[in-house]
Motif scaffolding. Structure first.
Motif, PDB file in Angstrom:
ATOM      1  N   LEU A   1       6.710 -10.567   7.418  1.00 33.62           N
ATOM      2  CA  LEU A   1       7.575  -9.442   7.543  1.00 33.62           C
ATOM      3  C   LEU A   1       6.335  -8.370   7.046  1.00 33.62           C
ATOM      4  O   LEU A   1       4.940  -8.405   6.480  1.00 33.62           O
ATOM      5  N   ASN A   2       6.690  -7.467   8.004  1.00 32.92           N
ATOM      6  CA  ASN A   2       5.761  -6.037   7.660  1.00 32.92           C
ATOM      7  C   ASN A   2       7.235  -4.724   7.871  1.00 32.92           C
ATOM      8  O   ASN A   2       7.884  -4.047   8.462  1.00 32.92           O
ATOM      9  N   GLU A   3       6.839  -4.307   6.498  1.00 27.27           N
ATOM     10  CA  GLU A   3       8.264  -3.150   5.953  1.00 27.27           C
ATOM     11  C   GLU A   3       7.082  -1.956   5.534  1.00 27.27           C
ATOM     12  O   GLU A   3       6.002  -1.994   5.658  1.00 27.27           O
ATOM     13  N   GLU A   4       7.973  -0.850   6.001  1.00 28.72           N
ATOM     14  CA  GLU A   4       7.258   0.573   5.709  1.00 28.72           C
ATOM     15  C   GLU A   4       8.407   1.505   5.552  1.00 28.72           C
ATOM     16  O   GLU A   4       9.727   1.122   5.474  1.00 28.72           O
ATOM     17  N   PHE A   5       8.543   2.199   4.827  1.00 32.53           N
ATOM     18  CA  PHE A   5       9.229   3.019   3.218  1.00 32.53           C
ATOM     19  C   PHE A   5       8.541   4.158   2.693  1.00 32.53           C
ATOM     20  O   PHE A   5       8.098   4.294   2.272  1.00 32.53           O
ATOM     21  N   ARG A   6      10.359   5.401   3.214  1.00 32.99           N
ATOM     22  CA  ARG A   6       9.664   5.863   2.006  1.00 32.99           C
ATOM     23  C   ARG A   6      11.100   6.780   0.847  1.00 32.99           C
ATOM     24  O   ARG A   6      11.797   5.776   1.416  1.00 32.99           O
ATOM     25  N   LEU A   7      10.542   7.649  -0.574  1.00 34.45           N
ATOM     26  CA  LEU A   7      11.486   7.633  -1.197  1.00 34.45           C
ATOM     27  C   LEU A   7      11.663   8.230  -1.344  1.00 34.45           C
ATOM     28  O   LEU A   7      11.148   9.657  -0.788  1.00 34.45           O
ATOM     29  N   GLY A   8      13.468   9.185  -2.108  1.00 38.19           N
ATOM     30  CA  GLY A   8      13.554  10.724  -2.239  1.00 38.19           C
ATOM     31  C   GLY A   8      12.993  10.521  -3.286  1.00 38.19           C
ATOM     32  O   GLY A   8      12.818  10.052  -4.087  1.00 38.19           O
ATOM     33  N   ALA A   9      14.721  11.636  -3.940  1.00 43.49           N
ATOM     34  CA  ALA A   9      13.930  12.578  -5.524  1.00 43.49           C
ATOM     35  C   ALA A   9      14.796  11.528  -6.312  1.00 43.49           C
ATOM     36  O   ALA A   9      14.027  11.496  -7.756  1.00 43.49           O
ATOM     37  N   ASP A  10      15.343  10.196  -6.150  1.00 41.32           N
ATOM     38  CA  ASP A  10      16.328   9.852  -6.785  1.00 41.32           C
ATOM     39  C   ASP A  10      14.490   8.439  -6.696  1.00 41.32           C
ATOM     40  O   ASP A  10      15.536   7.760  -7.737  1.00 41.32           O
ATOM     41  N   GLY A  11      13.847   8.702  -6.591  1.00 37.03           N
ATOM     42  CA  GLY A  11      13.310   7.153  -6.517  1.00 37.03           C
ATOM     43  C   GLY A  11      13.810   6.109  -5.978  1.00 37.03           C
ATOM     44  O   GLY A  11      13.369   4.070  -5.163  1.00 37.03           O
ATOM     45  N   LEU A  12      14.759   6.418  -4.953  1.00 36.54           N
ATOM     46  CA  LEU A  12      15.291   5.334  -3.720  1.00 36.54           C
ATOM     47  C   LEU A  12      14.882   5.283  -2.333  1.00 36.54           C
ATOM     48  O   LEU A  12      14.364   6.685  -2.351  1.00 36.54           O
ATOM     49  N   ILE A  13      15.361   4.607  -2.165  1.00 33.80           N
ATOM     50  CA  ILE A  13      14.753   4.297   0.137  1.00 33.80           C
ATOM     51  C   ILE A  13      15.542   5.414   0.279  1.00 33.80           C
ATOM     52  O   ILE A  13      17.306   5.217   0.963  1.00 33.80           O
ATOM     53  N   THR A  14      15.127   6.237   1.818  1.00 30.35           N
ATOM     54  CA  THR A  14      15.438   7.171   2.445  1.00 30.35           C
ATOM     55  C   THR A  14      15.407   6.726   3.350  1.00 30.35           C
ATOM     56  O   THR A  14      16.203   7.375   5.008  1.00 30.35           O
ATOM     57  N   ASP A  15      13.817   5.795   3.923  1.00 31.04           N
ATOM     58  CA  ASP A  15      14.009   5.664   5.552  1.00 31.04           C
ATOM     59  C   ASP A  15      12.886   3.994   4.992  1.00 31.04           C
ATOM     60  O   ASP A  15      12.439   4.321   4.491  1.00 31.04           O
ATOM     61  N   TYR A  16      13.920   3.169   5.801  1.00 30.89           N
ATOM     62  CA  TYR A  16      13.149   1.538   6.197  1.00 30.89           C
ATOM     63  C   TYR A  16      13.361   1.145   7.461  1.00 30.89           C
ATOM     64  O   TYR A  16      13.993   1.405   8.296  1.00 30.89           O
TER      65      TYR A  16
ATOM     66  N   GLN B   1       1.075  -1.072   0.044  1.00 35.01           N
ATOM     67  CA  GLN B   1      -0.403   0.092   0.058  1.00 35.01           C
ATOM     68  C   GLN B   1       1.059   1.392   0.010  1.00 35.01           C
ATOM     69  O   GLN B   1       2.040   1.490   0.959  1.00 35.01           O
ATOM     70  N   ARG B   2       0.140   2.365  -0.856  1.00 40.52           N
ATOM     71  CA  ARG B   2       1.380   3.339  -0.813  1.00 40.52           C
ATOM     72  C   ARG B   2       0.385   4.594  -0.802  1.00 40.52           C
ATOM     73  O   ARG B   2      -1.080   4.440  -1.239  1.00 40.52           O
ATOM     74  N   ASP B   3       0.659   5.242   0.701  1.00 41.84           N
ATOM     75  CA  ASP B   3      -0.485   6.589   0.710  1.00 41.84           C
ATOM     76  C   ASP B   3      -0.362   7.686   0.128  1.00 41.84           C
ATOM     77  O   ASP B   3       0.992   7.507  -0.702  1.00 41.84           O
ATOM     78  N   ASP B   4      -0.964   8.582   0.486  1.00 45.39           N
ATOM     79  CA  ASP B   4      -1.092  10.048  -0.986  1.00 45.39           C
ATOM     80  C   ASP B   4       0.491  11.370  -0.011  1.00 45.39           C
ATOM     81  O   ASP B   4       0.624  11.907  -0.735  1.00 45.39           O
ATOM     82  N   THR B   5       0.856  10.206   1.372  1.00 40.32           N
ATOM     83  CA  THR B   5       2.070  10.998   1.770  1.00 40.32           C
ATOM     84  C   THR B   5       3.627  10.229   1.199  1.00 40.32           C
ATOM     85  O   THR B   5       4.491  10.584   1.337  1.00 40.32           O
ATOM     86  N   GLY B   6       3.195   9.282   0.300  1.00 40.42           N
ATOM     87  CA  GLY B   6       4.545   8.530  -0.227  1.00 40.42           C
ATOM     88  C   GLY B   6       4.879   7.728   0.612  1.00 40.42           C
ATOM     89  O   GLY B   6       5.628   6.919   0.678  1.00 40.42           O
ATOM     90  N   LEU B   7       4.034   7.672   1.949  1.00 37.85           N
ATOM     91  CA  LEU B   7       4.229   6.231   2.917  1.00 37.85           C
ATOM     92  C   LEU B   7       3.875   5.294   1.798  1.00 37.85           C
ATOM     93  O   LEU B   7       2.657   4.490   1.949  1.00 37.85           O
ATOM     94  N   HIS B   8       4.618   3.264   1.838  1.00 38.46           N
ATOM     95  CA  HIS B   8       4.561   2.438   1.342  1.00 38.46           C
ATOM     96  C   HIS B   8       4.501   1.699   2.965  1.00 38.46           C
ATOM     97  O   HIS B   8       5.542   1.288   3.323  1.00 38.46           O
ATOM     98  N   LYS B   9       3.530   0.812   3.016  1.00 40.79           N
ATOM     99  CA  LYS B   9       2.875  -0.426   3.922  1.00 40.79           C
ATOM    100  C   LYS B   9       3.202  -1.673   3.524  1.00 40.79           C
ATOM    101  O   LYS B   9       2.908  -1.824   2.067  1.00 40.79           O
ATOM    102  N   VAL B  10       3.877  -2.660   3.333  1.00 38.07           N
ATOM    103  CA  VAL B  10       3.857  -3.870   2.758  1.00 38.07           C
ATOM    104  C   VAL B  10       3.658  -5.607   3.887  1.00 38.07           C
ATOM    105  O   VAL B  10       4.274  -5.036   4.810  1.00 38.07           O
ATOM    106  N   LYS B  11       2.670  -6.046   3.596  1.00 37.92           N
ATOM    107  CA  LYS B  11       2.899  -7.678   4.164  1.00 37.92           C
ATOM    108  C   LYS B  11       3.001  -8.682   3.469  1.00 37.92           C
ATOM    109  O   LYS B  11       2.585  -8.432   2.708  1.00 37.92           O
ATOM    110  N   PHE B  12       3.672  -9.235   4.128  1.00 39.26           N
ATOM    111  CA  PHE B  12       4.283 -10.533   3.078  1.00 39.26           C
ATOM    112  C   PHE B  12       4.398 -11.500   4.000  1.00 39.26           C
ATOM    113  O   PHE B  12       5.004 -11.361   5.300  1.00 39.26           O
ATOM    114  N   ILE B  13       4.016 -12.691   3.780  1.00 33.22           N
ATOM    115  CA  ILE B  13       3.782 -13.941   4.013  1.00 33.22           C
ATOM    116  C   ILE B  13       3.806 -15.269   3.433  1.00 33.22           C
ATOM    117  O   ILE B  13       3.290 -14.724   2.084  1.00 33.22           O
TER     118      ILE B  13
END
Length: 707
Positions: A67-82, A45-57
């Motif tokens: 697994l439960n993941e959360e991450f945001r992307l920078g201007a280059d399209g790569l992760i800044t927070d994970y 899931q990606r919300d309008d703030t740019g936060l991605h949430k992933v549920k994996f089983i």
């Protein structure tokens, strides 16, 4: 076990496009094992703030990561927070994070902590992740000018396009592309992606094991798998041609000290002759050479019969690692049947760099905990049908698994024996090892399955992680001199039940997160950084130091027990169920730790391998008439078992192969640099080669005519 790790390695592939969405978007992937059973899912899931949430089983064979993941992307399209939390395949706690601010990147997990100053775009590779792990590598690599991407903590990822395929979902159609990524792991990673300016992951396919595909498009899985297998074949064939040198004509290996696998000792220096893949003569070193066209100077090296790995789950990309380790025969202990037939055909034709494979037919019962290889059956009629298929396809052995119905076990074993097959396996749920012997088992896989004979109760569900946790908790208190244990050992000896302990694999039971698992300590510095990093990831949930000490004691006693079995006369075979090639060497080191001499450990990996695959007429010893499966080793592994890693050349299936070349092609630092070269010999006429000149022939035949 290995197949699950393959899946997790593949999860380093990426998922998401870098385009912005105004509203929350959800993308769902369904994960299927090879027999079509859904075994997991991934929801992003990606919300309008740019936060991605992933549920994996993913759950197969009673285990798997959540697994439960959360991450945001920078201007280059790569992760800044994970951040990722959850549990690994065997229950270890996962808690990993990464952050980049400006040029400063920092990461922390339960097994490592690091930081680095970074210039430009870079992709962090988590130790545990879903398929959605940030990378966006597919899109990022597509946009990169040189098609390369800097990785963190180290390395470079590159990507190439293999081909395209049209897929269908009802009245919808789209074109997807198969991509190959290199720079992570020891072999290429393949991924299916959408096309266009912002490609994203569409599917991950591991032929013969699993398919993770966008929901709604799963009907295209088989077509993608077939396309991918054909594409992989082209790469594998080229690799085989590059690294296998055909031995044409008669070849002599000069001055080799032969390991006698029957007597477990090294003999005098000899010259060994090889023609068309077989040993044709063995003579004292320095004997006159008669008609050989080429030679290899062993220079006094020890010559071993080809080694056996008696517990593999063979993949098409494993072959180089096995051959480089001197493993010329692998007993496959469970695989997708169609994939196994493909591998057998490819090896037979010389199109696949790999060992000869002796397949064991996998037979499982239907349950929520089922493994899903081979045949999964519900009743005796289905079991017999599966056995018939395996017998007709030349399988010499049957492997029974955890969920197999205990009510039909004895009749199933009897029927397999009637078809000429050996029977081995795990112990089906609700039974203990002695009851499997009552049913007619010829062999037991894994030291934990043996220990459960003394530890399990009728209420123990050995299809769950309890089959690992219980031996780790309780083996420390077992009295090996007690009557029940001694009686069981005596019974194993009397019936000559083989044990396939896979000690190196089960070293994970006591590994603390952040420490290198013992089987890989010797090889770690030879590995690419990303592979070496994975050796320090613990997989068992070890809550505290007291638990760790208890698990250490239990594991040490498992090693001791294998030594007791051997000394009591119980047959032992050397198998891995782990990283191909390297783990077989570690298994032999654990056998030495159990009390065997290095020469006895080598005997198990040669003579015993041939005996218990029923190939002793062709393999297992260096004998005239047998297959020329030969391994030249620097040092003396009969005195120091670690020298078995120092392999300078391997001969198998009529080819000469240098491990150093295989390792260099995989980014591995070779264990030996020397390469005993294949040299052409000056042609000699057949008559002169046997010491008879023309005049002598005339005199002989002249005399014969007069008589």
């Amino acid at each position: 076990m290995k197949l699950v790790k393959t899946l997790l390695a593949s999860s380093l592939l990426t998922l998401y496009a870098t385009s912005a969405f105004a509203d929350t978007q959800t993308t769902k992937y369904l994960i299927f094992v090879e027999n079509g059973k859904q075994a997991g899912e991934q929801v992003v899931q990606r919300d309008d703030t740019g936060l991605h949430k992933v549920k994996f089983i993913f759950k197969d064979n009673g285990r798997g990561p959540e697994l439960n993941e959360e991450f945001r992307l920078g201007a280059d399209g790569l992760i800044t927070d994970y951040k990722v939390t959850g549990n690994s395949t065997f229950g270890a706690v996962i808690n990993e994070s990464y952050q980049r601010v400006g040029d400063k990147a920092e990461w922390k997990s339960t097994s490592e902590k690091g930081s680095k100053t970074v210039n430009g775009s870079a992709l962090y590779i988590p130790l545990n992740s879903s398929f959605a792990i940030a990378s966006l590598s597919i899109s990022a690599l597509e946009k990169a000018k040189d098609k390369k991407l800097q990785l963190l903590p180290s390395g470079t990822l590159s990507q190439s396009k293999i081909g395209e395929l049209e897929v269908v979902n009802g009245d919808k159609k789209q074109t997807v592309q198969l991509l190959a990524q290199t720079g992570i792991g020891l072999s290429p990673s393949f991924a299916w992606a959408t096309t266009g300016d912002n490609p994203r992951l569409f599917a991950v396919v591991i032929p013969g094991y699993m398919k993770a595909i966008e929901e709604g498009w799963q009907g295209n899985g088989e077509a993608m798998a077939n396309f991918q297998k054909a594409a992989e074949s082209k790469v594998l064939v080229d690799w085989a041609k590059k690294l296998q040198r055909p031995l044409s004509g008669l070849t002599v290996i000069r001055n080799a000290r032969i390991f006698d696998s029957e007597k477990a000792k090294v003999g005098a220096a000899s010259d060994v002759y090889v023609l068309r893949g077989r040993i044709t003569a063995i003579l004292p070193a320095g004997s006159p050479v008669r008609g050989a066209t080429s030679e290899i100077d062993a220079a006094g090296r020890i010559l071993l019969p080809g080694l056996f790995d008696m517990h593999g789950h063979v993949g098409r990309w494993d072959g180089g690692l096995n051959i480089a380790a001197g493993v010329t025969s692998v007993r496959d202990m469970g695989n997708d049947n169609a994939q196994m037939q493909l591998i057998l055909d490819e090896v037979n034709k010389g199109d696949l760099l790999g060992p000869q494979v002796v397949p064991a037919g996998f037979l499982e019962g239907e349950s929520p905990f089922s493994a899903n290889n081979g045949f999964v059956i519900k009743n005796l009629a289905e079991a017999k049908n599966a056995i018939d298929w395996y017998a007709q396809h030349g399988y010499p052995q049957l492997k029974i698994y955890n969920s197999f119905p205990k009510a039909i076990l004895k009749d199933t074993v009897t029927y397999a024996h009637s078809r000429g097959m050996r029977v081995s396996g795990h112990i089906p749920v609700g039974l203990r090892a002695f009851e499997a012997l009552d049913a007619g088992y010829d062999e037991i896989q894994h030291i934990n399955q043996v220990m459960l004979n003394f530890l399990a109760t009728p209420k123990t569900d050995t299809r769950t992680l309890d089959r690992f946790i219980l031996p780790s908790e309780k083996t420390a208190d077992l009295d090996f001199d007690s009557k029940p244990v001694q009686d069981f050992i005596a019974r194993l000896k009397a019936k000559q039940i083989a044990i396939d302990p896979t000690l190196a694999t089960f070293s994970f039971l006591r590994q603390q997160d952040g420490t290198i698992n013992e089987p890989f300590a010797t090889i770690a510095d030879h590995m690419p950084p990303d592979v070496r990093r994975g050796f320090s990831v613990g997989t068992m949930k070890i809550a505290d130091e007291a638990t760790h000490q208890r698990y250490e004691k239990s594991y040490a006693k498992m090693v001791e027990f294998v030594g007791r079995l051997y000394k009591a006369g119980v047959p032992i075979v050397a198998g891995t169920d782990e990283l191909a090639g390297f783990t077989l060497h570690s298994e032999l080191a654990f056998l030495v730790k159990a009390g065997l001499t290095p020469a006895q450990a080598l005997q198990i990996a040669t003579r015993n391998g041939a005996r218990y695959t029923r190939t002793q007429n062709e393999r297992g010893s260096i004998t005239v008439g047998k297959l020329a499966d030969l391994v030249l080793v620097d040092g003396d592994p009969t005195k120091n078992i670690e020298d078995v890693r120092k392999i300078s050349a391997v001969i198998t299936r009529g080819y000469l192969i240098y491990p150093s070349e295989i390792h260099q092609n995989m980014g591995i630092k070779p264990f030996v640099e020397s390469k005993p070269e294949l040299k052409a010999l000056k042609p000699v006429s057949a008559t002169n080669a046997i010491g008879i000149n023309e005049g002598a022939m005339q005199r002989y035949f002249g005399t014969a005519r007069r008589d």
